[in-house]
Design a protein around this motif. Structure first.
Motif, PDB file in Angstrom:
ATOM      1  N   ALA A 192      72.060  21.615  41.621  1.00  0.00           N
ATOM      2  CA  ALA A 192      73.047  22.465  42.276  1.00  0.00           C
ATOM      3  C   ALA A 192      74.091  22.921  41.261  1.00  0.00           C
ATOM      4  N   SER A 193      74.989  23.796  41.715  1.00  0.00           N
ATOM      5  CA  SER A 193      76.016  24.302  40.810  1.00  0.00           C
ATOM      6  C   SER A 193      76.950  23.199  40.334  1.00  0.00           C
ATOM      7  N   ASN A 194      77.058  22.132  41.136  1.00  0.00           N
ATOM      8  CA  ASN A 194      77.931  21.017  40.754  1.00  0.00           C
ATOM      9  C   ASN A 194      77.154  19.878  40.094  1.00  0.00           C
ATOM     10  N   GLY A 195      75.909  20.137  39.708  1.00  0.00           N
ATOM     11  CA  GLY A 195      75.113  19.138  39.002  1.00  0.00           C
ATOM     12  C   GLY A 195      73.919  18.659  39.802  1.00  0.00           C
ATOM     13  N   SER A 196      73.251  17.640  39.280  1.00  0.00           N
ATOM     14  CA  SER A 196      72.081  17.074  39.964  1.00  0.00           C
ATOM     15  C   SER A 196      72.515  16.486  41.296  1.00  0.00           C
ATOM     16  N   THR A 197      71.784  16.821  42.354  1.00  0.00           N
ATOM     17  CA  THR A 197      72.202  16.465  43.705  1.00  0.00           C
ATOM     18  C   THR A 197      71.059  15.833  44.474  1.00  0.00           C
ATOM     19  N   ILE A 198      71.360  14.792  45.247  1.00  0.00           N
ATOM     20  CA  ILE A 198      70.405  14.220  46.189  1.00  0.00           C
ATOM     21  C   ILE A 198      71.115  14.091  47.530  1.00  0.00           C
ATOM     22  N   LEU A 199      70.484  14.622  48.590  1.00  0.00           N
ATOM     23  CA  LEU A 199      71.057  14.621  49.925  1.00  0.00           C
ATOM     24  C   LEU A 199      70.031  14.131  50.931  1.00  0.00           C
ATOM     25  N   THR A 200      70.498  13.718  52.100  1.00  0.00           N
ATOM     26  CA  THR A 200      69.607  13.268  53.169  1.00  0.00           C
ATOM     27  C   THR A 200      69.396  14.385  54.179  1.00  0.00           C
ATOM     28  N   TYR A 201      68.173  14.432  54.735  1.00  0.00           N
ATOM     29  CA  TYR A 201      67.803  15.459  55.711  1.00  0.00           C
ATOM     30  C   TYR A 201      66.941  14.828  56.797  1.00  0.00           C
ATOM     31  N   ASP A 202      67.222  15.190  58.035  1.00  0.00           N
ATOM     32  CA  ASP A 202      66.411  14.767  59.172  1.00  0.00           C
ATOM     33  C   ASP A 202      65.475  15.923  59.506  1.00  0.00           C
ATOM     34  N   LEU A 203      64.186  15.777  59.205  1.00  0.00           N
ATOM     35  CA  LEU A 203      63.228  16.877  59.382  1.00  0.00           C
ATOM     36  C   LEU A 203      62.772  16.916  60.834  1.00  0.00           C
ATOM     37  N   THR A 204      63.221  17.922  61.548  1.00  0.00           N
ATOM     38  CA  THR A 204      62.982  17.991  62.992  1.00  0.00           C
ATOM     39  C   THR A 204      61.988  19.054  63.412  1.00  0.00           C
ATOM     40  N   SER A 205      61.554  19.911  62.485  1.00  0.00           N
ATOM     41  CA  SER A 205      60.591  20.956  62.846  1.00  0.00           C
ATOM     42  C   SER A 205      59.858  21.412  61.596  1.00  0.00           C
ATOM     43  N   TYR A 206      58.855  22.290  61.791  1.00  0.00           N
ATOM     44  CA  TYR A 206      58.102  22.830  60.659  1.00  0.00           C
ATOM     45  C   TYR A 206      58.690  24.149  60.165  1.00  0.00           C
ATOM     46  N   SER A 207      59.738  24.631  60.799  1.00  0.00           N
ATOM     47  CA  SER A 207      60.234  25.972  60.488  1.00  0.00           C
ATOM     48  C   SER A 207      61.166  26.007  59.285  1.00  0.00           C
ATOM     49  N   GLY A 208      61.620  24.852  58.803  1.00  0.00           N
ATOM     50  CA  GLY A 208      62.508  24.839  57.654  1.00  0.00           C
ATOM     51  C   GLY A 208      63.951  25.096  58.068  1.00  0.00           C
ATOM     52  N   GLY A 209      64.775  25.508  57.096  1.00  0.00           N
ATOM     53  CA  GLY A 209      66.180  25.751  57.369  1.00  0.00           C
ATOM     54  C   GLY A 209      66.963  24.488  57.612  1.00  0.00           C
ATOM     55  N   PHE A 210      66.571  23.401  56.961  1.00  0.00           N
ATOM     56  CA  PHE A 210      67.212  22.115  57.210  1.00  0.00           C
ATOM     57  C   PHE A 210      68.569  22.024  56.527  1.00  0.00           C
ATOM     58  N   VAL A 211      69.549  21.549  57.293  1.00  0.00           N
ATOM     59  CA  VAL A 211      70.886  21.300  56.773  1.00  0.00           C
ATOM     60  C   VAL A 211      71.023  19.807  56.548  1.00  0.00           C
ATOM     61  N   SER A 212      71.649  19.439  55.436  1.00  0.00           N
ATOM     62  CA  SER A 212      71.834  18.024  55.143  1.00  0.00           C
ATOM     63  C   SER A 212      72.548  17.334  56.298  1.00  0.00           C
ATOM     64  N   ALA A 213      72.029  16.142  56.662  1.00  0.00           N
ATOM     65  CA  ALA A 213      72.578  15.418  57.801  1.00  0.00           C
ATOM     66  C   ALA A 213      72.328  13.933  57.616  1.00  0.00           C
ATOM     67  N   PRO A 214      73.092  13.091  58.317  1.00  0.00           N
ATOM     68  CA  PRO A 214      72.829  11.646  58.264  1.00  0.00           C
ATOM     69  C   PRO A 214      71.433  11.344  58.800  1.00  0.00           C
ATOM     70  N   ILE A 215      70.842  10.270  58.317  1.00  0.00           N
ATOM     71  CA  ILE A 215      69.507   9.877  58.763  1.00  0.00           C
ATOM     72  C   ILE A 215      69.574   8.472  59.364  1.00  0.00           C
TER      73      ILE A 215
END
Length: 259
Positions: free
Chosen positions: A136-159
């Protein structure tokens, strides 16, 4: 022989004509060779990562008990399962911590790599509690995502996983190491459903949808985390070998979506 007699021409024997008594066999053989050549990308793993139990990660040298070559997408997994064997821990349903290092390669320097666990009955994409890493622009990034569908567009969220630690290291633009430490729930099975993938880009911390090429639909496996031996998997496409060449791609897509 009479010296006055004209010389006789030597007898020339013509080679016997070879008759193909089984023309259909040879046609079948040629068709088989052509079919195998066309199925090569599916019958063989697209890329392999060396199975390693030791990684240089930042200023540390992380060493794990077990590793496994995941056979597609140039991905590999290393892990250590820490288990409290005391009587009190056993009475409480177990006290176990899982340290995992996932190694993957993004399609390009703007791409992402993801790995996660699906606590459901199968290693399907939907339902996976995922960790996705990228530059990312602020450096190497790792975030959590709850994958709820096959359509994509996932926003980082608690898991739902109890995450104790997570970190990322990116080298050469595309080589991504993710370290994750999680606490397993009491009485939780150590046979875990792993799902992993990669994608071409990230916009505003939202990963773009991954490719639907065969290798990008095969990043999933159930692994017994109590395994203590390092394993290199080499026959990733056994399940596709029986699919007719005309329907290979569509059959894999349908199976992936139905999981």
């Amino acid at each position: 022989m009479d010296p006055s007699s004209p010389p006789t021409s030597p007898t020339i024997r013509k080679p016997a004509t070879v008759v193909d008594h089984h023309p259909s066999f040879f046609r079948l053989l040629l068709l088989l060779v052509a079919a195998v050549a066309s199925m090569g990308p599916l019958l063989l793993p697209s890329a392999h990562a060396a199975c390693r139990t030791s990684y240089s990660f930042g200023s540390e040298n992380k060493v794990f008990a077990t590793c496994q070559d995941l056979s597609v997408q140039n991905a590999a997994l290393a892990w250590t399962l820490h288990e409290d064997t005391s009587a009190s821990a056993a009475a409480a349903g177990g006290n176990r911590t899982l340290d995992v290092l996932f190694s993957g390669v993004a399609p390009n320097s703007k791409g992402w790599v993801g790995w996660g666990l699906n606590l459901g009955p199968r290693p399907a994409m939907v339902g996976t509690q995922a960790f996705i890493a990228f530059q990312a622009s602020n450096g190497s990034t790792i975030l959590t995502y709850d994958l709820t569908s096959y359509s994509g567009g996932f926003v980082s969220a608690p898991i739902s996983l109890e995450v104790l630690d997570m970190a990322v290291q990116i080298s050469e633009g595309t080589s991504i190491l993710m370290f994750v430490s999680i606490k397993l729930q009491p009485n939780q099975s150590a046979s875990l459903n792993h799902v992993w993938n990669r994608g071409p880009s990230v916009t505003n911390f939202i990963p773009a949808v991954h490719s639907y090429a065969p290798a990008d639909l095969m990043g999933r496996k159930t692994i017994d985390m109590t395994t203590t031996a390092s394993i290199g998997l080499r026959n990733v496409a056994a399940s596709t070998a029986a699919v007719s060449s005309g329907g290979q791609y569509s059959a894999i897509v349908a199976r992936y979506a139905a999981s």
